[in-house]
Design a protein around this motif. Structure first.
Motif, PDB file in Angstrom:
ATOM      1  N   ARG A   1      63.638  12.206   7.399  1.00  0.00           N
ATOM      2  CA  ARG A   1      62.476  11.303   7.690  1.00  0.00           C
ATOM      3  C   ARG A   1      63.014  10.628   8.909  1.00  0.00           C
ATOM      4  O   ARG A   1      63.891  10.440   9.630  1.00  0.00           O
ATOM      5  CB  ARG A   1      62.609  10.210   6.494  1.00  0.00           C
ATOM      6  CG  ARG A   1      62.514  10.888   5.191  1.00  0.00           C
ATOM      7  CD  ARG A   1      61.100  11.154   4.700  1.00  0.00           C
ATOM      8  NE  ARG A   1      60.930  11.681   3.584  1.00  0.00           N
ATOM      9  CZ  ARG A   1      61.148  12.840   3.127  1.00  0.00           C
ATOM     10  NH1 ARG A   1      61.652  13.759   3.893  1.00  0.00           N
ATOM     11  NH2 ARG A   1      60.876  13.306   1.867  1.00  0.00           N
TER      12      ARG A   1
ATOM     13  N   SER B   1      62.108   6.110  17.754  1.00  0.00           N
ATOM     14  CA  SER B   1      62.168   6.941  16.544  1.00  0.00           C
ATOM     15  C   SER B   1      63.480   7.319  16.235  1.00  0.00           C
ATOM     16  O   SER B   1      64.616   7.693  16.971  1.00  0.00           O
ATOM     17  CB  SER B   1      61.205   8.094  16.301  1.00  0.00           C
ATOM     18  OG  SER B   1      61.452   8.899  15.145  1.00  0.00           O
TER      19      SER B   1
ATOM     20  N   GLU C   1      63.237  18.978  11.621  1.00  0.00           N
ATOM     21  CA  GLU C   1      62.019  18.925  12.360  1.00  0.00           C
ATOM     22  C   GLU C   1      61.002  19.126  11.264  1.00  0.00           C
ATOM     23  O   GLU C   1      59.877  18.193  11.108  1.00  0.00           O
ATOM     24  CB  GLU C   1      62.057  19.493  13.853  1.00  0.00           C
ATOM     25  CG  GLU C   1      62.675  19.228  14.610  1.00  0.00           C
ATOM     26  CD  GLU C   1      62.553  19.920  15.779  1.00  0.00           C
ATOM     27  OE1 GLU C   1      62.456  19.261  17.135  1.00  0.00           O
ATOM     28  OE2 GLU C   1      62.421  21.078  16.028  1.00  0.00           O
ATOM     29  N   GLU C   2      60.951  20.398  10.602  1.00  0.00           N
ATOM     30  CA  GLU C   2      59.802  20.736   9.688  1.00  0.00           C
ATOM     31  C   GLU C   2      59.798  19.809   8.544  1.00  0.00           C
ATOM     32  O   GLU C   2      58.583  19.145   8.051  1.00  0.00           O
ATOM     33  CB  GLU C   2      59.914  22.180   8.995  1.00  0.00           C
ATOM     34  CG  GLU C   2      59.138  22.226   8.273  1.00  0.00           C
ATOM     35  CD  GLU C   2      59.238  23.710   7.684  1.00  0.00           C
ATOM     36  OE1 GLU C   2      58.615  24.298   6.555  1.00  0.00           O
ATOM     37  OE2 GLU C   2      60.221  24.335   8.047  1.00  0.00           O
ATOM     38  N   SER C   3      60.902  18.971   7.921  1.00  0.00           N
ATOM     39  CA  SER C   3      61.078  18.169   6.949  1.00  0.00           C
ATOM     40  C   SER C   3      60.576  16.889   7.289  1.00  0.00           C
ATOM     41  O   SER C   3      59.672  16.201   6.576  1.00  0.00           O
ATOM     42  CB  SER C   3      62.483  17.970   6.616  1.00  0.00           C
ATOM     43  OG  SER C   3      62.601  17.107   5.284  1.00  0.00           O
ATOM     44  N   VAL C   4      60.658  16.446   8.842  1.00  0.00           N
ATOM     45  CA  VAL C   4      60.118  15.054   9.275  1.00  0.00           C
ATOM     46  C   VAL C   4      58.615  15.294   9.084  1.00  0.00           C
ATOM     47  O   VAL C   4      57.835  14.624   8.654  1.00  0.00           O
ATOM     48  CB  VAL C   4      60.587  14.980  10.324  1.00  0.00           C
ATOM     49  CG1 VAL C   4      59.858  13.624  11.261  1.00  0.00           C
ATOM     50  CG2 VAL C   4      62.060  14.258  10.639  1.00  0.00           C
ATOM     51  N   ARG C   5      58.193  16.340   9.944  1.00  0.00           N
ATOM     52  CA  ARG C   5      56.754  16.522   9.779  1.00  0.00           C
ATOM     53  C   ARG C   5      55.988  16.799   8.552  1.00  0.00           C
ATOM     54  O   ARG C   5      54.857  16.274   8.492  1.00  0.00           O
ATOM     55  CB  ARG C   5      56.620  18.162  10.798  1.00  0.00           C
ATOM     56  CG  ARG C   5      55.245  18.456  11.066  1.00  0.00           C
ATOM     57  CD  ARG C   5      55.032  19.743  12.081  1.00  0.00           C
ATOM     58  NE  ARG C   5      55.766  20.645  11.586  1.00  0.00           N
ATOM     59  CZ  ARG C   5      56.676  21.244  11.931  1.00  0.00           C
ATOM     60  NH1 ARG C   5      57.572  20.663  12.956  1.00  0.00           N
ATOM     61  NH2 ARG C   5      57.168  22.441  11.257  1.00  0.00           N
ATOM     62  N   THR C   6      56.400  17.521   7.530  1.00  0.00           N
ATOM     63  CA  THR C   6      55.947  17.550   6.493  1.00  0.00           C
ATOM     64  C   THR C   6      56.120  16.603   5.237  1.00  0.00           C
ATOM     65  O   THR C   6      55.501  16.425   4.114  1.00  0.00           O
ATOM     66  CB  THR C   6      56.239  19.037   5.605  1.00  0.00           C
ATOM     67  OG1 THR C   6      57.599  19.205   5.586  1.00  0.00           O
ATOM     68  CG2 THR C   6      55.779  20.184   6.739  1.00  0.00           C
ATOM     69  N   ASP C   7      57.231  15.654   5.339  1.00  0.00           N
ATOM     70  CA  ASP C   7      57.650  14.805   4.479  1.00  0.00           C
ATOM     71  C   ASP C   7      58.148  15.435   3.269  1.00  0.00           C
ATOM     72  O   ASP C   7      57.726  14.897   2.098  1.00  0.00           O
ATOM     73  CB  ASP C   7      56.433  13.815   4.334  1.00  0.00           C
ATOM     74  CG  ASP C   7      57.112  12.518   3.421  1.00  0.00           C
ATOM     75  OD1 ASP C   7      58.254  12.106   3.796  1.00  0.00           O
ATOM     76  OD2 ASP C   7      56.365  11.711   2.802  1.00  0.00           O
TER      77      ASP C   7
END
Length: 361
Positions: free
Chosen positions: A181, A206, A343-349
């Motif tokens: 996150r 951030s 990065e993908e987990s941040v982007r997709t939550d």
């Protein structure tokens, strides 16, 4: 300790990062020599030659025809790195590629498919060779903490931090579940690569927090924008094990069922106060034993320069078949695979689970 044989390297690219290697060759000419630099234009080549005193070329073929180095460093933009690496491997030349070796997962897979079997590609991932981290790794490998179970890193970003987490935990190519996150908060940001701004006005920066579950072992990633430079954000590293814990340079562990003891990693740093030996790191000790010796004593280099010089020397020994591979392409591909998942987990939550890739041999 690395070999004292002179390492000869070529360099593709003339940007900011490439200058790190040229600076080391200038500082330690008995250890390193740049045989030439490939630049895209004559004008840039002339500027590099004037500043660093090295020959420049427009193509890698010209570089290799002039003088065959032990290996060639690829230090170009991410999008260009895979193609430059392929060209050198096709010519049978050992490569030390900058991090990451490809920008995204598709190109990581493609690069591995094309050159992974050659065993000609290493990656300039130096963080585990930084003196403090190398000393910590030695203590962990000696079993002082028992079995390492988790690593928390708040220091550097993405693939570099993942390299530290994987290396200190001793995990290989295990499937990982990543939950990440991002949080935004005001923070003064007075220093950058351009220097001190003179402006202490808080900016919205951030921070990314991520857990990386390797199935029984865990990494915690914590990085704030510009944390490398910002003096208001310290660096922290925690390694927890079955018998104790390491926090930065402090270690607590059980020596028998009723006796927890505390010890410290101690740097012998000369040139401080009235010490007249010159500004230099000599070694790092733990409980009276030396766990790290500076391979470049007398150079007065920073920790980061020591680590970069170390991987250069190790790459030279590897290319000459005098030493082991310093950081194989497969390791760097795995680091970046997990950093892309962050990065993908941040982007997709959402959580992201990595696959077992072809380089996980």
């Amino acid at each position: 300790m690395t070999s004292a044989v002179q390492t000869r390297f070529g360099l593709v690219g003339s940007g900011w990062r490439g200058e790190f290697f040229l600076r080391l060759a200038r500082l330690l000419p008995e250890r390193f020599r740049a045989t030439g630099v490939v630049t895209r234009t004559e004008s840039r080549g002339a500027a590099v030659a004037a500043e660093w005193g090295v020959r420049t070329f427009r193509t890698t073929a010209e570089l290799l025809a002039h003088e065959r180095p032990d290996f060639v460093i690829v230090s170009v933009p991410w999008s260009v790195t895979p193609e430059a690496t392929r060209d050198l491997v096709a010519a049978g030349v050992p490569v030390l590629a900058e991090t990451p070796p490809a920008p995204d997962l598709a190109r990581l897979r493609s690069l591995w498919s094309d050159v992974g079997g050659s065993d000609l590609v290493q990656v300039a991932e130096q963080y585990l060779l930084m003196p403090g981290h190398a000393a910590r790794l030695e203590v962990i490998r000696a079993g002082v903490l028992g079995e390492p179970t988790s690593v928390q890193v708040s220091s550097t970003h993405l693939y570099h931090a993942v390299s530290l987490i994987r290396g200190l935990l001793g995990v290989g190519y295990d499937v990982a579940e990543v939950n990440a996150r991002a949080f935004v908060a005001p923070l003064a940001n007075p220093l950058s690569p351009a220097g001190w701004s003179g402006d202490a006005t808080p900016q919205q920066l951030s921070t990314i927090l991520a857990t990386i579950d390797f199935g029984g072992r865990m990494g915690l990633y914590d990085f704030t924008d510009n944390q490398w430079w910002n003096p208001l954000r310290t660096r922290r590293l925690v390694v927890r094990g079955s018998l104790g814990e390491l926090v930065d340079d402090r270690v607590v562990r059980l020596v028998d069922p009723t006796t927890p003891v505390e010890s410290s990693l101690v740097r012998r740093q000369t040139g401080v106060d009235l010490n007249l030996e010159g500004l230099d790191l000599k070694h790092i000790s733990f409980d009276g034993a030396v766990v790290y010796r500076n391979p470049f004593v007398g150079s007065g280099m920073s920790d980061d320069d020591i680590a970069v010089a170390d991987i250069l020397a190790r790459a030279g020994a590897w290319a000459r078949e005098e030493g082991p591979a310093p950081y194989p392409l497969a390791e760097a591909c795995q680091d970046h695979l997990i950093s892309l998942a962050i990065e993908e987990s941040v982007r997709t939550d959402r959580p992201v689970v990595t696959a077992k890739e072809a380089w996980a041999r």
